[in-house]
Design an enzyme around this catalytic site. Structure first.
Site, short mmCIF file in Angstrom:
data_model
loop_
_atom_site.label_atom_id
_atom_site.label_comp_id
_atom_site.label_asym_id
_atom_site.label_seq_id
_atom_site.Cartn_x
_atom_site.Cartn_y
_atom_site.Cartn_z
N CYS A 278 1.00 -1.30 0.06
CA CYS A 278 0.03 -0.02 0.05
C CYS A 278 0.89 1.40 -0.04
O CYS A 278 0.59 2.18 -0.86
CB CYS A 278 -1.03 0.15 1.19
SG CYS A 278 -0.35 0.11 2.77
N HIS B 247 -2.75 1.41 6.95
CA HIS B 247 -2.99 1.31 5.53
C HIS B 247 -3.03 2.58 4.78
O HIS B 247 -3.64 3.59 5.40
CB HIS B 247 -4.31 0.43 5.17
CG HIS B 247 -4.53 -0.07 3.96
ND1 HIS B 247 -3.87 -0.97 3.20
CD2 HIS B 247 -5.15 0.67 2.86
CE1 HIS B 247 -4.26 -1.06 1.90
NE2 HIS B 247 -5.23 -0.33 1.63
N HIS C 278 -5.91 1.80 -4.27
CA HIS C 278 -4.86 1.26 -3.25
C HIS C 278 -4.51 -0.20 -3.64
O HIS C 278 -5.25 -0.87 -4.43
CB HIS C 278 -5.56 1.21 -1.86
CG HIS C 278 -6.67 0.22 -1.80
ND1 HIS C 278 -6.91 -0.44 -0.53
CD2 HIS C 278 -7.77 -0.24 -2.52
CE1 HIS C 278 -7.90 -1.36 -0.70
NE2 HIS C 278 -8.47 -1.14 -1.74
#
Length: 387
Positions: free
Chosen positions: A302, A350, A362
């Protein structure tokens, strides 16, 4: 008379009474208790409370898989930070070793020159006290004496003092190099520990996924394929599918055209050219696999994706989610613009790249390629606009 005596005698016990622990009444009570316990046990079994724990539902499995992926991502960010620190320490150690080698070479040159001076003075009938001090076996005595000779004005003091400074600088550089090497060793130990943690979490998630049928995984993933359960046995390597929703070539072309249009619209809405380039980069990365610790160009995690996207826009972001969140001013959720970094979970583990309309691009987790997803999919924590 005989009858009278017999009437006062105690009745004889049964020969087995002493072996069974008491009278017939006691035996009867124990038998009843045993039967009652047996009946209770039978009732428990038939009621189901004595059976093994029920098999978890797909929803429960999905919840556990989501948790494992989130825990793995926390460990991945720690791994990324340790890896970055190890790289920095390794480069610093290499620089210090090169610097120590250069300074040592200069030190040896100075020592050779002083040795030649000593030989010359010996041939001429005397050795300067400074040179004698140089030849001393005690380095500390030599350094202390050099300072004294410099203050007394010896004609060799300048040369000796220069040698002393070089010797001291070499020692300092070597000390820094040793400290850096120790720091590198400690960081690499942390790196190894985090790697083990990540692999353990991902293996556990994969084992849970493998217990599900393909149909269960499909239902859990949902129509957009954004769920945590779309991983397969190659989850650790990721998949390279681009998530098209149609089956035929025309559907694929239409989807591709839609993505191109979306990319243009998001880039046009970006607050500045750098953000626009970051958005375009993220769209171009759609479909590339998630691999933990990866920074591209063939795979990303990520924070690796957001770092690479903004690098294409000329902005150097740090490596981890924990540091990227401080890469620019905070942005309120209602003020989000394409290119902003959106962070999730209270642990800030994240990150995605906002593209507008409540959506982001993402890299979700192993088995799920880089994709578009709503920012409501995960617990929103904060947003940053890189500067």
């Amino acid at each position: 008379m005989t009858a009278t005596v017999a009437s006062h005698r105690k009745p004889r016990q049964h020969p087995l009474a002493s072996l069974t622990g008491g009278s017939r009444t006691a035996r009867t009570a124990r038998t009843a208790a045993t039967l009652a316990l047996a009946g209770a046990a039978a009732t428990t079994v038939f009621d189901g409370t004595g059976q093994a724990a029920p098999r978890p539902t797909p929803a429960q499995v999905k919840g556990r898989i989501d948790a494992l992926y989130q825990e793995a991502e926390v460990a991945t960010q720690s791994y990324n930070g340790a890896k970055e620190a190890a790289g920095t320490a390794r480069r610093e150690l290499s620089r210090l070793q090169d610097e120590a080698a250069r300074r040592t070479q200069k030190l040896n040159t100075a020592r050779t020159e002083l040795g030649a001076l000593a030989a010359s003075q010996y041939r001429s009938g005397g050795v300067d006290p400074t040179v004698k001090l140089l030849l001393s076996a005690d380095p500390q005595r030599y350094l202390d004496g050099a300072a004294v000779l410099e203050r007394t004005g010896s004609h060799q003091a300048t040369a000796v003092a220069g040698y002393a400074r070089r010797l001291g600088s070499v020692r300092q550089v070597r000390q820094r190099a040793e400290e850096t090497a120790e720091r590198l060793a400690a960081t690499e130990a942390t790196l190894k520990k985090q790697r083990v943690t990540v692999v353990h979490k991902l293996d556990a998630a994969e084992q849970l996924l493998n217990r599900l049928t393909a149909e269960q995984r499909k239902r859990m993933a949902g129509p957009g394929g954004d769920g945590a359960a779309d991983g397969t046995k190659d989850a650790g390597r990721g998949r390279a599918d681009r998530g098209t929703h149609g089956d035929g070539p025309l559907d694929g072309l239409a989807h591709g055209a839609g993505l191109a249009h979306g990319a243009q619209g998001a880039a046009a809405s970006a607050p500045n050219p750098r953000a626009a380039r970051a958005v375009s980069f993220a769209y171009a990365a759609l479909g590339k696999p998630y691999v933990w610790g990866a920074t591209g160009p063939s795979a990303y995690d990520c924070s690796g994706l957001t770092q690479a996207a903004w690098k294409s826009g000329g902005v150097a972001l740090p490596r981890t989610t924990y540091t990227q969140i401080s890469s620019g001013p905070r942005v309120d959720r209602s003020q989000l613009a394409p290119g902003d970094l959106v962070f999730f979970y209270s642990s800030i583990s994240h990150v995605g790249l906002y593209i507008g309309d409540g959506k982001m691009i993402h890299a979700p987790h192993p088995g799920a390629p880089v994709r578009i997803a709503p920012i409501d999919q995960m617990p929103f924590a904060a947003a940053t606009r890189p500067a």
